[in-house]
Design a protein around this motif. Structure first.
Motif, short mmCIF file in Angstrom:
data_model
loop_
_atom_site.label_atom_id
_atom_site.label_comp_id
_atom_site.label_asym_id
_atom_site.label_seq_id
_atom_site.Cartn_x
_atom_site.Cartn_y
_atom_site.Cartn_z
N ARG A 111 0.82 -1.21 0.00
CA ARG A 111 0.00 0.00 0.00
C ARG A 111 0.86 1.26 0.00
O ARG A 111 0.55 2.23 -0.69
N ASP A 112 1.95 1.27 0.77
CA ASP A 112 2.80 2.45 0.88
C ASP A 112 3.37 2.88 -0.47
O ASP A 112 3.55 4.08 -0.72
N VAL A 113 3.66 1.91 -1.32
CA VAL A 113 4.25 2.22 -2.63
C VAL A 113 3.22 2.98 -3.48
O VAL A 113 3.56 3.97 -4.14
N ALA A 114 1.97 2.53 -3.45
CA ALA A 114 0.91 3.20 -4.21
C ALA A 114 0.65 4.60 -3.67
O ALA A 114 0.48 5.56 -4.43
N GLU A 115 0.63 4.75 -2.34
CA GLU A 115 0.38 6.05 -1.74
C GLU A 115 1.50 7.03 -2.09
O GLU A 115 1.27 8.21 -2.33
N MET A 116 2.74 6.53 -2.13
CA MET A 116 3.88 7.38 -2.49
C MET A 116 3.81 7.75 -3.97
O MET A 116 4.16 8.86 -4.37
N ALA A 117 3.34 6.83 -4.81
CA ALA A 117 3.20 7.11 -6.24
C ALA A 117 2.18 8.22 -6.48
O ALA A 117 2.32 9.02 -7.41
N LEU A 118 1.15 8.28 -5.61
CA LEU A 118 0.12 9.30 -5.74
C LEU A 118 0.49 10.59 -5.01
O LEU A 118 -0.28 11.55 -5.01
N ALA A 119 1.67 10.59 -4.38
CA ALA A 119 2.15 11.77 -3.63
C ALA A 119 1.18 12.17 -2.54
O ALA A 119 0.92 13.37 -2.33
N HIS A 120 0.62 11.17 -1.86
CA HIS A 120 -0.28 11.46 -0.74
C HIS A 120 0.53 11.77 0.51
O HIS A 120 1.60 11.19 0.74
N VAL A 121 0.02 12.66 1.33
CA VAL A 121 0.67 13.01 2.59
C VAL A 121 0.42 11.91 3.60
O VAL A 121 -0.69 11.38 3.70
N ILE A 122 1.45 11.53 4.36
CA ILE A 122 1.30 10.54 5.44
C ILE A 122 0.62 11.23 6.61
O ILE A 122 1.17 12.16 7.21
N GLU A 123 -0.60 10.81 6.94
CA GLU A 123 -1.38 11.47 7.99
C GLU A 123 -0.78 11.24 9.37
O GLU A 123 -0.82 12.11 10.23
N ASN A 124 -0.25 10.03 9.59
CA ASN A 124 0.33 9.72 10.90
C ASN A 124 1.66 10.45 11.06
O ASN A 124 2.63 10.20 10.34
N LYS A 125 1.73 11.40 12.01
CA LYS A 125 2.92 12.24 12.16
C LYS A 125 4.15 11.45 12.58
O LYS A 125 5.26 11.77 12.19
#
Length: 340
Positions: free
Chosen positions: A300-314
Protein backbone atom coordinates in the motif's frame (compact mmCIF):
# COMPACT_ATOMS: atom_id res chain seq x y z
CA UNK A 1 0.66 64.96 26.75
CA UNK A 2 -0.89 67.98 25.05
CA UNK A 3 -0.26 71.75 24.78
CA UNK A 4 -0.92 74.36 27.45
CA UNK A 5 -3.44 75.88 28.02
CA UNK A 6 -5.60 73.12 26.41
CA UNK A 7 -4.08 70.69 28.90
CA UNK A 8 -3.69 72.12 32.41
CA UNK A 9 -0.95 71.24 34.89
CA UNK A 10 -3.20 68.97 36.96
CA UNK A 11 -4.42 67.00 33.91
CA UNK A 12 -0.87 66.73 32.58
CA UNK A 13 0.29 65.25 35.90
CA UNK A 14 -2.48 62.63 35.78
CA UNK A 15 -1.57 61.72 32.19
CA UNK A 16 2.14 61.56 33.01
CA UNK A 17 1.45 59.22 35.94
CA UNK A 18 -0.58 56.92 33.64
CA UNK A 19 2.23 56.93 31.05
CA UNK A 20 4.76 55.93 33.73
CA UNK A 21 2.51 53.02 34.74
CA UNK A 22 2.35 51.87 31.12
CA UNK A 23 6.13 52.08 30.68
CA UNK A 24 6.63 50.11 33.89
CA UNK A 25 4.29 47.44 32.50
CA UNK A 26 6.29 47.30 29.25
CA UNK A 27 3.72 49.23 27.19
CA UNK A 28 4.69 52.03 24.81
CA UNK A 29 2.41 55.02 25.62
CA UNK A 30 2.94 56.67 22.22
CA UNK A 31 2.03 53.46 20.34
CA UNK A 32 -1.01 53.00 22.59
CA UNK A 33 -2.20 56.55 21.84
CA UNK A 34 -1.68 56.01 18.10
CA UNK A 35 -3.80 52.84 18.15
CA UNK A 36 -6.56 54.54 20.17
CA UNK A 37 -6.78 57.41 17.70
CA UNK A 38 -6.63 55.48 14.44
CA UNK A 39 -10.01 54.66 12.88
CA UNK A 40 -11.14 51.03 13.03
CA UNK A 41 -11.45 49.63 9.48
CA UNK A 42 -14.60 47.86 8.37
CA UNK A 43 -14.53 44.21 7.36
CA UNK A 44 -14.21 44.92 3.61
CA UNK A 45 -11.18 47.16 4.11
CA UNK A 46 -9.56 44.66 6.47
CA UNK A 47 -10.20 41.81 4.02
CA UNK A 48 -8.56 43.80 1.21
CA UNK A 49 -5.48 44.41 3.38
CA UNK A 50 -5.27 40.75 4.34
CA UNK A 51 -5.49 39.60 0.70
CA UNK A 52 -2.83 42.10 -0.40
CA UNK A 53 -0.52 40.91 2.39
CA UNK A 54 -0.93 37.20 1.61
CA UNK A 55 -1.68 36.82 -2.10
CA UNK A 56 2.00 36.43 -3.07
CA UNK A 57 2.15 33.35 -0.86
CA UNK A 58 -0.80 31.71 -2.60
CA UNK A 59 0.00 29.30 -5.39
CA UNK A 60 -2.05 30.89 -8.17
CA UNK A 61 -4.20 33.87 -9.16
CA UNK A 62 -7.32 31.70 -9.14
CA UNK A 63 -6.97 31.29 -5.37
CA UNK A 64 -6.99 35.08 -4.90
CA UNK A 65 -10.06 35.42 -7.12
CA UNK A 66 -11.89 32.76 -5.09
CA UNK A 67 -11.15 34.64 -1.88
CA UNK A 68 -12.55 37.87 -3.28
CA UNK A 69 -15.55 36.19 -4.88
CA UNK A 70 -16.71 34.19 -1.84
CA UNK A 71 -16.26 37.08 0.59
CA UNK A 72 -18.08 39.47 -1.75
CA UNK A 73 -20.98 37.04 -2.22
CA UNK A 74 -21.48 35.74 1.30
CA UNK A 75 -19.74 37.99 3.86
CA UNK A 76 -20.01 41.52 2.44
CA UNK A 77 -23.85 41.84 2.51
CA UNK A 78 -23.88 41.10 6.27
CA UNK A 79 -20.61 42.43 7.72
CA UNK A 80 -18.91 44.30 4.85
CA UNK A 81 -19.56 47.78 6.28
CA UNK A 82 -19.24 46.83 9.95
CA UNK A 83 -16.11 47.91 11.86
CA UNK A 84 -14.15 44.73 12.60
CA UNK A 85 -14.33 45.32 16.37
CA UNK A 86 -18.15 45.14 16.29
CA UNK A 87 -18.48 41.80 14.46
CA UNK A 88 -20.01 39.17 16.75
CA UNK A 89 -20.86 35.47 16.65
CA UNK A 90 -24.44 36.31 15.66
CA UNK A 91 -23.16 37.98 12.47
CA UNK A 92 -21.07 34.92 11.55
CA UNK A 93 -23.99 32.57 12.13
CA UNK A 94 -26.22 34.79 9.97
CA UNK A 95 -23.73 34.36 7.10
CA UNK A 96 -23.17 30.63 7.49
CA UNK A 97 -26.55 29.23 8.60
CA UNK A 98 -28.23 29.71 5.22
CA UNK A 99 -25.52 27.81 3.29
CA UNK A 100 -24.12 25.38 5.87
CA UNK A 101 -26.31 22.46 4.76
CA UNK A 102 -26.79 23.36 1.09
CA UNK A 103 -23.26 24.53 0.15
CA UNK A 104 -21.24 22.92 2.91
CA UNK A 105 -17.82 23.04 1.26
CA UNK A 106 -18.23 26.68 0.27
CA UNK A 107 -19.58 27.57 3.73
CA UNK A 108 -16.54 26.01 5.43
CA UNK A 109 -14.20 27.98 3.18
CA UNK A 110 -16.06 31.21 3.91
CA UNK A 111 -15.83 30.50 7.65
CA UNK A 112 -12.09 29.86 7.42
CA UNK A 113 -11.49 33.02 5.40
CA UNK A 114 -13.47 35.21 7.80
CA UNK A 115 -11.60 33.62 10.71
CA UNK A 116 -8.23 34.48 9.11
CA UNK A 117 -9.25 38.08 8.44
CA UNK A 118 -10.50 38.65 11.99
CA UNK A 119 -7.28 37.11 13.37
CA UNK A 120 -5.40 39.56 11.14
CA UNK A 121 -7.48 42.40 12.58
CA UNK A 122 -6.73 41.25 16.13
CA UNK A 123 -3.00 41.06 15.35
CA UNK A 124 -3.16 44.71 14.25
CA UNK A 125 -5.07 45.57 17.46
CA UNK A 126 -8.24 46.56 15.59
CA UNK A 127 -10.30 44.19 17.77
CA UNK A 128 -9.93 41.85 20.74
CA UNK A 129 -8.32 38.43 20.17
CA UNK A 130 -11.56 36.51 20.77
CA UNK A 131 -12.50 35.51 17.22
CA UNK A 132 -16.26 35.00 16.65
CA UNK A 133 -15.50 33.05 13.44
CA UNK A 134 -13.16 30.54 15.10
CA UNK A 135 -14.22 26.96 14.39
CA UNK A 136 -12.45 24.89 17.04
CA UNK A 137 -13.85 25.46 20.50
CA UNK A 138 -16.47 27.95 19.29
CA UNK A 139 -18.46 27.49 16.06
CA UNK A 140 -18.02 23.70 16.26
CA UNK A 141 -20.36 23.88 19.29
CA UNK A 142 -22.96 25.81 17.32
CA UNK A 143 -22.88 24.17 13.86
CA UNK A 144 -22.77 20.49 12.85
CA UNK A 145 -19.49 19.11 11.52
CA UNK A 146 -19.25 19.49 7.71
CA UNK A 147 -18.54 15.76 7.35
CA UNK A 148 -21.89 14.95 8.99
CA UNK A 149 -23.84 17.45 6.91
CA UNK A 150 -22.72 16.42 3.46
CA UNK A 151 -21.04 13.33 2.13
CA UNK A 152 -17.78 13.98 0.28
CA UNK A 153 -18.22 13.44 -3.46
CA UNK A 154 -15.10 11.95 -4.99
CA UNK A 155 -14.18 12.42 -8.65
CA UNK A 156 -15.97 9.80 -10.77
CA UNK A 157 -13.39 7.16 -11.72
CA UNK A 158 -13.34 4.72 -14.60
CA UNK A 159 -13.06 1.09 -13.40
CA UNK A 160 -9.45 -0.05 -13.86
CA UNK A 161 -10.64 -2.96 -16.00
CA UNK A 162 -11.91 -0.48 -18.64
CA UNK A 163 -8.80 1.73 -18.77
CA UNK A 164 -6.95 -0.49 -21.27
CA UNK A 165 -9.72 -0.19 -23.87
CA UNK A 166 -9.93 3.54 -23.23
CA UNK A 167 -6.17 3.89 -23.76
CA UNK A 168 -6.50 2.00 -27.04
CA UNK A 169 -9.15 4.45 -28.16
CA UNK A 170 -6.94 7.39 -27.16
CA UNK A 171 -4.00 5.95 -29.12
CA UNK A 172 -5.86 6.53 -32.38
CA UNK A 173 -6.11 10.24 -31.54
CA UNK A 174 -2.92 12.17 -32.30
CA UNK A 175 -4.00 15.47 -30.71
CA UNK A 176 -1.93 17.09 -27.95
CA UNK A 177 -4.90 16.69 -25.58
CA UNK A 178 -5.02 12.92 -26.18
CA UNK A 179 -1.26 12.60 -25.63
CA UNK A 180 -1.55 14.61 -22.40
CA UNK A 181 -4.40 12.43 -21.14
CA UNK A 182 -2.44 9.24 -21.87
CA UNK A 183 0.55 10.75 -20.05
CA UNK A 184 -1.69 11.59 -17.07
CA UNK A 185 -3.05 8.04 -16.88
CA UNK A 186 0.39 6.42 -17.14
CA UNK A 187 1.93 8.64 -14.45
CA UNK A 188 -1.12 8.72 -12.11
CA UNK A 189 -0.59 12.45 -11.62
CA UNK A 190 -2.97 15.40 -11.36
CA UNK A 191 -4.22 17.41 -14.35
CA UNK A 192 -2.44 20.62 -13.30
CA UNK A 193 0.84 18.75 -12.80
CA UNK A 194 0.67 17.32 -16.32
CA UNK A 195 -0.47 20.47 -18.12
CA UNK A 196 2.25 22.59 -16.49
CA UNK A 197 5.02 20.00 -16.94
CA UNK A 198 8.11 21.52 -18.56
CA UNK A 199 10.94 19.95 -20.53
CA UNK A 200 13.55 21.01 -17.96
CA UNK A 201 11.78 18.75 -15.43
CA UNK A 202 12.31 15.66 -17.61
CA UNK A 203 15.49 13.56 -17.39
CA UNK A 204 15.26 11.14 -20.31
CA UNK A 205 18.52 9.37 -19.39
CA UNK A 206 17.46 8.68 -15.81
CA UNK A 207 13.83 8.17 -16.99
CA UNK A 208 12.42 10.42 -14.29
CA UNK A 209 10.14 13.45 -14.20
CA UNK A 210 10.81 15.71 -11.19
CA UNK A 211 7.89 17.95 -10.30
CA UNK A 212 9.06 20.95 -8.24
CA UNK A 213 7.56 21.54 -4.80
CA UNK A 214 5.74 24.74 -5.75
CA UNK A 215 3.56 22.83 -8.23
CA UNK A 216 2.67 20.01 -5.86
CA UNK A 217 -0.40 19.97 -3.64
CA UNK A 218 1.80 18.73 -0.77
CA UNK A 219 4.41 21.46 -1.42
CA UNK A 220 7.06 18.71 -1.60
CA UNK A 221 9.15 17.78 -4.63
CA UNK A 222 7.84 14.62 -6.31
CA UNK A 223 9.78 12.24 -8.57
CA UNK A 224 7.75 10.28 -11.12
CA UNK A 225 9.31 7.19 -12.79
CA UNK A 226 8.83 7.19 -16.55
CA UNK A 227 7.74 3.85 -18.00
CA UNK A 228 8.56 2.76 -21.55
CA UNK A 229 5.06 3.80 -22.69
CA UNK A 230 5.48 7.25 -21.14
CA UNK A 231 8.86 7.70 -22.84
CA UNK A 232 7.25 6.81 -26.17
CA UNK A 233 4.77 9.65 -25.70
CA UNK A 234 7.56 12.09 -24.82
CA UNK A 235 9.45 11.12 -27.98
CA UNK A 236 6.46 12.00 -30.15
CA UNK A 237 5.76 15.41 -28.57
CA UNK A 238 6.57 18.53 -30.59
CA UNK A 239 9.19 20.97 -29.29
CA UNK A 240 7.79 24.45 -29.83
CA UNK A 241 10.30 27.30 -29.81
CA UNK A 242 9.54 29.76 -27.04
CA UNK A 243 7.25 27.30 -25.25
CA UNK A 244 8.79 25.32 -22.34
CA UNK A 245 5.75 23.08 -21.79
CA UNK A 246 5.46 19.41 -22.75
CA UNK A 247 1.91 19.98 -23.92
CA UNK A 248 1.82 23.43 -25.60
CA UNK A 249 -1.44 25.28 -26.05
CA UNK A 250 -2.57 27.50 -28.91
CA UNK A 251 -1.42 30.68 -27.14
CA UNK A 252 2.25 31.58 -27.45
CA UNK A 253 4.35 30.31 -24.55
CA UNK A 254 1.36 28.79 -22.74
CA UNK A 255 0.35 25.18 -21.95
CA UNK A 256 -2.91 23.47 -22.84
CA UNK A 257 -6.05 24.89 -21.25
CA UNK A 258 -7.13 23.48 -17.88
CA UNK A 259 -10.34 22.31 -19.57
CA UNK A 260 -8.64 20.54 -22.49
CA UNK A 261 -8.61 17.02 -21.02
CA UNK A 262 -12.15 17.29 -19.66
CA UNK A 263 -13.42 18.53 -23.03
CA UNK A 264 -11.67 15.65 -24.78
CA UNK A 265 -13.41 13.11 -22.54
CA UNK A 266 -16.74 14.84 -23.07
CA UNK A 267 -16.27 14.62 -26.84
CA UNK A 268 -15.76 10.86 -26.38
CA UNK A 269 -19.06 10.48 -24.52
CA UNK A 270 -17.86 10.75 -20.93
CA UNK A 271 -18.59 13.31 -18.22
CA UNK A 272 -21.62 14.45 -16.21
CA UNK A 273 -24.07 14.06 -19.13
CA UNK A 274 -22.14 11.46 -21.10
CA UNK A 275 -23.74 8.20 -22.18
CA UNK A 276 -20.53 6.20 -21.55
CA UNK A 277 -20.03 7.12 -17.90
CA UNK A 278 -19.54 10.28 -15.84
CA UNK A 279 -15.77 9.78 -15.57
CA UNK A 280 -13.33 12.70 -15.38
CA UNK A 281 -9.53 12.93 -15.85
CA UNK A 282 -8.74 13.22 -12.14
CA UNK A 283 -10.59 9.95 -11.54
CA UNK A 284 -7.79 7.96 -13.19
CA UNK A 285 -5.77 8.36 -10.00
CA UNK A 286 -8.50 6.35 -8.28
CA UNK A 287 -8.44 3.81 -11.12
CA UNK A 288 -4.69 3.39 -10.52
CA UNK A 289 -5.19 3.11 -6.76
CA UNK A 290 -7.88 0.43 -7.16
CA UNK A 291 -5.67 -1.53 -9.56
CA UNK A 292 -2.70 -1.36 -7.17
CA UNK A 293 -4.82 -2.66 -4.29
CA UNK A 294 -6.81 -5.35 -6.11
CA UNK A 295 -4.54 -6.56 -8.91
CA UNK A 296 -0.91 -5.73 -8.17
CA UNK A 297 1.13 -7.22 -5.35
CA UNK A 298 2.82 -3.95 -4.42
CA UNK A 299 2.48 -2.75 -0.80
CA UNK A 300 0.00 0.00 0.00
CA UNK A 301 2.80 2.45 0.88
CA UNK A 302 4.25 2.22 -2.63
CA UNK A 303 0.91 3.20 -4.21
CA UNK A 304 0.38 6.05 -1.74
CA UNK A 305 3.88 7.38 -2.49
CA UNK A 306 3.20 7.11 -6.24
CA UNK A 307 0.12 9.30 -5.74
CA UNK A 308 2.15 11.77 -3.63
CA UNK A 309 -0.28 11.46 -0.74
CA UNK A 310 0.67 13.01 2.59
CA UNK A 311 1.30 10.54 5.44
CA UNK A 312 -1.38 11.47 7.99
CA UNK A 313 0.33 9.72 10.90
CA UNK A 314 2.92 12.24 12.16
CA UNK A 315 5.06 9.57 13.84
CA UNK A 316 5.21 7.49 10.65
CA UNK A 317 5.91 10.62 8.58
CA UNK A 318 8.83 11.54 10.85
CA UNK A 319 10.52 8.18 10.23
CA UNK A 320 9.77 7.99 6.48
CA UNK A 321 12.88 9.36 4.77
CA UNK A 322 12.84 7.86 1.28
CA UNK A 323 10.28 7.97 -1.53
CA UNK A 324 10.38 4.23 -2.45
CA UNK A 325 11.51 5.27 -5.92
CA UNK A 326 13.02 1.91 -6.98
CA UNK A 327 9.83 0.05 -6.08
CA UNK A 328 7.73 2.71 -7.75
CA UNK A 329 9.71 2.29 -10.98
CA UNK A 330 8.61 -1.35 -11.14
CA UNK A 331 5.06 -0.46 -10.16
CA UNK A 332 4.61 2.20 -12.87
CA UNK A 333 6.03 -0.19 -15.50
CA UNK A 334 3.50 -2.84 -14.41
CA UNK A 335 0.69 -0.28 -14.55
CA UNK A 336 1.77 0.79 -18.05
CA UNK A 337 1.78 -2.83 -19.19
CA UNK A 338 -1.67 -3.40 -17.69
CA UNK A 339 -3.32 -0.41 -19.37
CA UNK A 340 -1.52 -1.05 -22.65
Amino acid sequence: LGSYPDIGIAEARVKATECRRQVKAGIDPIETRRIEHQPTPNFTACAARYIRAHRHGWKNAKHSRQWVSTLKTYAKPTIGDKPVDTIATEDILKILSSIWTTKTETAKRVQGRIENILDYAAAHKYRDPMNPARWRGHLDKLLPKPSRVKKVNHHPAMPYSEVSAFMGELSSNSSISALALRFLILTATRTSEVLHAQWNEIDLEATVWTIPADRMKTKLEHRVPLSDSTLSILNTLPRVEGNPYLFPGTRYGRPLSNMALLQLMRSMGYGAKGDRGNYVPHGFRSSFRDWSGEVSSFPRDVAEMALAHVIENKVEAAYRRGDLFTKRCKMMQKWASYVS
